[in-house]
Design a protein around this motif. Structure first.
Motif, PDB file in Angstrom:
ATOM      1  N   VAL A 155       0.853  -1.185   0.000  1.00 22.00           N
ATOM      2  CA  VAL A 155       0.000   0.000   0.000  1.00 22.00           C
ATOM      3  C   VAL A 155       0.891   1.239   0.000  1.00 22.00           C
ATOM      4  N   VAL A 156       0.612   2.170  -0.901  1.00 24.19           N
ATOM      5  CA  VAL A 156       1.334   3.437  -0.981  1.00 24.19           C
ATOM      6  C   VAL A 156       0.324   4.564  -0.817  1.00 24.19           C
ATOM      7  N   GLU A 213      -7.146  -0.523   4.901  1.00 22.00           N
ATOM      8  CA  GLU A 213      -7.601  -0.273   6.275  1.00 22.00           C
ATOM      9  C   GLU A 213      -6.500  -0.601   7.281  1.00 22.00           C
ATOM     10  N   ALA A 214      -5.808  -1.726   7.058  1.00 19.97           N
ATOM     11  CA  ALA A 214      -4.717  -2.110   7.953  1.00 19.97           C
ATOM     12  C   ALA A 214      -3.571  -1.105   7.887  1.00 19.97           C
ATOM     13  N   THR A 235       4.088  -3.187   3.268  1.00 22.58           N
ATOM     14  CA  THR A 235       3.410  -4.393   2.795  1.00 22.58           C
ATOM     15  C   THR A 235       2.598  -4.994   3.929  1.00 22.58           C
ATOM     16  N   PHE A 236       1.355  -5.386   3.600  1.00 25.65           N
ATOM     17  CA  PHE A 236       0.439  -5.910   4.612  1.00 25.65           C
ATOM     18  C   PHE A 236      -0.194  -7.208   4.120  1.00 25.65           C
ATOM     19  N   LEU A 237      -0.492  -8.102   5.061  1.00 23.55           N
ATOM     20  CA  LEU A 237      -1.160  -9.357   4.758  1.00 23.55           C
ATOM     21  C   LEU A 237      -2.656  -9.151   4.961  1.00 23.55           C
ATOM     22  N   ALA A 238      -3.452  -9.399   3.908  1.00 22.30           N
ATOM     23  CA  ALA A 238      -4.884  -9.150   3.991  1.00 22.30           C
ATOM     24  C   ALA A 238      -5.617 -10.022   2.982  1.00 22.30           C
ATOM     25  N   VAL A 239      -6.951 -10.101   3.129  1.00 27.25           N
ATOM     26  CA  VAL A 239      -7.749 -10.917   2.212  1.00 27.25           C
ATOM     27  C   VAL A 239      -8.251 -10.108   1.034  1.00 27.25           C
ATOM     28  N   TRP A 241      -0.345   3.080  10.429  1.00 24.53           N
ATOM     29  CA  TRP A 241       0.349   4.359  10.374  1.00 24.53           C
ATOM     30  C   TRP A 241      -0.200   5.343  11.396  1.00 24.53           C
ATOM     31  N   THR A 242      -1.480   5.284  11.678  1.00 26.28           N
ATOM     32  CA  THR A 242      -2.065   6.138  12.707  1.00 26.28           C
ATOM     33  C   THR A 242      -1.621   5.697  14.090  1.00 26.28           C
ATOM     34  N   ASP A 243      -1.581   4.365  14.306  1.00 26.42           N
ATOM     35  CA  ASP A 243      -1.116   3.841  15.590  1.00 26.42           C
ATOM     36  C   ASP A 243       0.329   4.225  15.841  1.00 26.42           C
ATOM     37  N   ASP A 244       1.131   4.259  14.774  1.00 24.57           N
ATOM     38  CA  ASP A 244       2.529   4.657  14.919  1.00 24.57           C
ATOM     39  C   ASP A 244       2.634   6.064  15.496  1.00 24.57           C
ATOM     40  N   ASP A 245       1.736   6.955  15.043  1.00 22.79           N
ATOM     41  CA  ASP A 245       1.742   8.326  15.553  1.00 22.79           C
ATOM     42  C   ASP A 245       1.436   8.342  17.050  1.00 22.79           C
ATOM     43  N   GLU A 246       0.421   7.561  17.449  1.00 20.79           N
ATOM     44  CA  GLU A 246       0.016   7.526  18.846  1.00 20.79           C
ATOM     45  C   GLU A 246       1.104   6.932  19.715  1.00 20.79           C
TER      46      GLU A 246
END
Length: 271
Positions: free
Chosen positions: A82-83, A136-137, A125-129, A142-147
């Motif tokens: 994801v970019v 979404e992941a 890179t993310f693992l998703a279906v 990236w938002t959690d990284d900020d927190e």
């Protein structure tokens, strides 16, 4: 394609398995046997033809590693790169530039991706279906990284750092060596933790917490947790790959041989 220990198979390994499955299980045990019988080129041509036709698809591990299309379809999850761009004045505003399935973006390719003034570029890179779940992941991570960064120093032992094809080949070779020496994952636990602890030491020095015993302990604990959950709880190949990425192939081989039980080397040579 992975073997029973989750080690990537090279095209040479795949040729051996195809030849054995074709009715020659007693004649062929390694790629040299296939070469001796004069069949290597025929099987290599077949595999490359399947790659070109789409019956085999390349994986994110590199051009020398393949997986069948049927296996790819059976997977519940797959890799998405994801970019995205994030507005510097308005951090809640995102633009998704790309979401690519089974495509890995290498370090030297990031400069080719689009960017805009007053926008920061993100990519991973993310693992998703699905692509939607991958996006979404990505945004959540990236938002959690900020927190997380606002609360305490961030520790990343680089357990998922991309490896060059030559390092992957060395990891495969050294995993086979570890198997021949009867190395158990617990034999490499300490080496992995020592490699991870270097990142904790760097964070302590960079953030000035080296003299704060409580804060330093928390940083080292986090590095240890990542080492345990992300590396040591996996296979020997996972551990060896991490050690190769951290120390290089030569030092990793020394670690593996040093972890072998007395007499294991002689037993391996006898086998």
């Amino acid at each position: 394609m992975l073997d029973e220990a989750d080690v990537p198979l090279t095209i040479g390994n795949l040729i051996v398995r195809m030849y054995r499955a074709a009715g020659h299980p007693e004649d062929v045990w390694c790629y040299e046997d296939v070469q001796r019988l004069g069949e290597a080129d025929r099987y290599r041509t077949l595999i490359l033809s399947m790659v070109r036709s789409g019956e085999l698809v390349r994986t994110k591990s590199g051009s020398h590693y393949v997986t069948t299309a049927a296996q790819a379809l059976r997977r519940v999850q797959t890799y998405f790169t994801v970019v995205a761009l994030r507005s510097d004045p308005a951090p809640d505003e995102w633009i998704i530039v790309a979401c690519l399935q089974d495509v890995a973006v290498h370090d030297d390719q990031w400069t080719l991706l689009p960017t805009e003034e007053d926008w920061s570029r993100y990519g991973d890179t993310f693992l998703a279906v699905s692509a939607e779940q991958a996006v979404e992941a990505a945004l959540s991570a990236w938002t959690d990284d900020d927190e997380d960064s606002s609360e305490e120093p961030e520790v990343d032992i680089e357990g998922d750092a991309p490896m060059a094809p030559e390092d992957i080949a060395e990891a495969v070779r050294l995993s086979q060596l570890a198997e021949s020496l009867h190395i158990d994952p617990t034999d490499l636990d300490e080496a992995v933790h020592e490699a991870a602890a270097r990142y904790a030491s760097d964070v302590c020095n960079a953030t000035g917490t080296v003299d704060d015993e409580v804060a330093a302990d928390e940083i080292y604990d986090e590095a240890g947790r990542q080492a345990a959950d992300g590396v040591n709880n996996g296979s020997v190949y996972r551990q060896v790959s991490y050690l190769v990425a951290q120390y290089g192939a030569d030092q990793t081989e020394e670690i593996i041989r040093g972890a072998a039980k007395p007499g294991a080397a002689g037993a391996a040579e006898a086998e």
